[in-house]
Enzyme design. Structure first.
Site, mmCIF file in Angstrom:
data_model
loop_
_atom_site.group_PDB
_atom_site.id
_atom_site.type_symbol
_atom_site.label_atom_id
_atom_site.label_comp_id
_atom_site.label_asym_id
_atom_site.label_seq_id
_atom_site.Cartn_x
_atom_site.Cartn_y
_atom_site.Cartn_z
ATOM 1 N N GLY A 1 81.354 62.222 98.302
ATOM 2 C CA GLY A 1 80.806 62.509 99.622
ATOM 3 C C GLY A 1 81.590 61.785 100.709
ATOM 4 O O GLY A 1 81.045 61.343 101.718
ATOM 5 N N GLN B 1 78.924 61.427 106.987
ATOM 6 C CA GLN B 1 78.869 60.471 108.104
ATOM 7 C C GLN B 1 79.203 59.053 107.651
ATOM 8 O O GLN B 1 80.029 58.373 108.271
ATOM 9 C CB GLN B 1 77.459 60.478 108.725
ATOM 10 C CG GLN B 1 77.330 59.542 109.916
ATOM 11 C CD GLN B 1 75.912 59.368 110.423
ATOM 12 O OE1 GLN B 1 74.932 59.674 109.743
ATOM 13 N NE2 GLN B 1 75.791 58.847 111.631
ATOM 14 N N ARG C 1 84.160 69.604 99.890
ATOM 15 C CA ARG C 1 85.082 70.335 100.777
ATOM 16 C C ARG C 1 86.081 69.334 101.356
ATOM 17 O O ARG C 1 85.828 68.132 101.347
ATOM 18 C CB ARG C 1 84.311 71.007 101.918
ATOM 19 C CG ARG C 1 83.425 70.014 102.673
ATOM 20 C CD ARG C 1 82.762 70.578 103.906
ATOM 21 N NE ARG C 1 81.727 69.686 104.419
ATOM 22 C CZ ARG C 1 81.981 68.519 105.012
ATOM 23 N NH1 ARG C 1 83.235 68.093 105.142
ATOM 24 N NH2 ARG C 1 80.986 67.745 105.448
ATOM 25 N N ASP D 1 82.551 68.189 92.908
ATOM 26 C CA ASP D 1 81.114 68.468 93.057
ATOM 27 C C ASP D 1 80.362 67.318 92.397
ATOM 28 O O ASP D 1 80.439 67.145 91.172
ATOM 29 C CB ASP D 1 80.795 69.807 92.366
ATOM 30 C CG ASP D 1 79.295 70.104 92.380
ATOM 31 O OD1 ASP D 1 78.922 71.242 92.035
ATOM 32 O OD2 ASP D 1 78.501 69.195 92.733
ATOM 33 N N TYR E 1 63.490 64.591 101.053
ATOM 34 C CA TYR E 1 64.554 63.582 101.079
ATOM 35 C C TYR E 1 63.985 62.208 100.703
ATOM 36 O O TYR E 1 64.525 61.506 99.854
ATOM 37 C CB TYR E 1 65.156 63.560 102.485
ATOM 38 C CG TYR E 1 66.216 62.532 102.739
ATOM 39 C CD1 TYR E 1 65.955 61.435 103.563
ATOM 40 C CD2 TYR E 1 67.479 62.647 102.187
ATOM 41 C CE1 TYR E 1 66.920 60.499 103.827
ATOM 42 C CE2 TYR E 1 68.464 61.708 102.446
ATOM 43 C CZ TYR E 1 68.178 60.638 103.276
ATOM 44 O OH TYR E 1 69.137 59.700 103.538
HETATM 45 C C1 VAH Z 1 68.205 61.291 108.201
HETATM 46 N N1 VAH Z 1 70.064 59.888 108.972
HETATM 47 O O1 VAH Z 1 67.881 61.406 109.365
HETATM 48 C C2 VAH Z 1 69.197 60.172 107.831
HETATM 49 C C3 VAH Z 1 68.460 58.919 107.453
HETATM 50 C C4 VAH Z 1 66.606 57.360 108.055
HETATM 51 C C5 VAH Z 1 67.399 58.530 108.473
HETATM 52 O O2 VAH Z 1 67.924 58.998 106.191
HETATM 53 O O3 VAH Z 1 67.794 62.021 107.352
#
Ligand code: VAH
Length: 311
Positions: free
Chosen positions: A6, A10, A34, A50, A140
């Protein structure tokens, strides 16, 4: 040698540059699904890779005799809400790949990023403790909580040397934002320079823990270089530096660009931000490996505007 999965993301982009300047370009292999920008591609080896493909990672590790892996590939909070199963697959299987390669003795040390997203709606929001109630309600955040549990499990059960920090929202200028809820704090600087106005997708008083990327990279490398016996946790360290809301960020920009205007049009990302802490207690990181941030909001704004103006 070091492998970054990765590397075009960012954090990955900035870690790649910093690690290459520290250890030499040839010793830091960048990889991503990529290709990246030419300055990243030209400064050292790059592999299209990958992170969910175990054999592909194993081949790169054997070929370059990799000792450490930074797993920076993931799908962030906003995008993960749109594609839950793709997010779970990427965020979890990439982690299992590197943990299992380390368990097989093919990787010596791993860095894996967690996030303040591991905390949920019923977590104490101010000065959020290292150990507390964590019932993340985003895909997430669930993947980060599960990931933390697996990191601690592989350390305790198999001695895998995996290290992690719970990053706050990160602000940086080298890459464009990518699917995060905190990315308003990156977009706003671009907008301030390009058009002098910004429509924020979070409400003006949405206070969140934030950090300038230079501090995040410093923390990451400092943790990776710490003696193993100093580390009091192998799930993930709380990491803090500053907290602010969009209104405060806009005021900081107006000190440089007085005519800058902000308006507010909250979208689905407001519901994500509302489940996250407002400030973080990172005393364990300060105690275990001398963490201390350098950038406050005004210093961050000066650096962001100066670097973005260079174009
Ligand atoms: C997001 N920048 O916004 C990430 C991060 C705490 C934020 O996990 O998903």
């Amino acid at each position: 040698p070091i492998l970054i999965l990765g590397a075009c993301g960012q954090i990955g982009t900035e870690l790649t540059f910093e690690l290459r300047s520290k250890f030499g370009g040839e010793n830091v292999i960048a990889s991503d699904i990529r290709e990246g920008g030419e300055n990243l591609m030209q400064a050292g080896p790059f592999e299209l890779l990958d992170a969910t493909n175990y054999e592909a990672i194993e081949d790169v590790i054997m070929h370059y005799e990799i000792e450490e892996v930074y797993l920076m590939a993931a799908m962030l909070s906003a995008t993960a809400e749109k594609f839950p199963m793709r997010a779970w697959n990427l965020n979890m299987n990439s982690l299992f790949n590197v943990l299992n390669l380390a368990k097989e003795g093919k990787i010596g040390k791993i860095f894996w990023p967690s996030s303040i997203a591991v905390f949920g709606p019923n977590t104490p929001k101010e000065n959020t403790p290292q150990n507390t109630v964590m019932e993340p309600s985003t895909v997430y955040g669930i993947s980060k909580q599960a990931g933390e549990r697996w990191c601690e499990y592989y350390f305790k059960k198999f001695g895998v040397d995996v290290r992690s920090v719970r990053y706050p929202g990160l602000i940086s200028w080298k890459t464009m934002p990518g699917g995060g809820t905190t990315d308003y704090a990156v977009e706003i600087y671009h907008a301030a320079i390009e058009s002098g106005r910004y429509t924020c997708f979070l409400e003006k008083n949405t206070k969140l823990p934030m950090m300038f990327m230079d501090d995040a990279v410093k923390a990451t490398i400092s943790l990776m270089e710490s003696p193993s016996e100093k580390l009091g946790t192998r799930s993930s360290y709380n990491l803090g530096s500053m907290s602010f809301c969009p209104e405060e960020l806009a005021k900081s920009i107006q000190k440089h660009i007085p005519e800058f205007e902000i308006s507010y049009k909250p979208d689905f990302r407001q519901q994500i931000a509302d489940t996250w802490p407002k400030s973080i207690d990172d005393s364990l990181a300060r105690q275990d490996w001398n963490w201390s941030p350098e950038f406050d909001l005004d210093k961050t704004t000066s650096s962001m505007l100066e670097n973005l103006k260079k174009g």
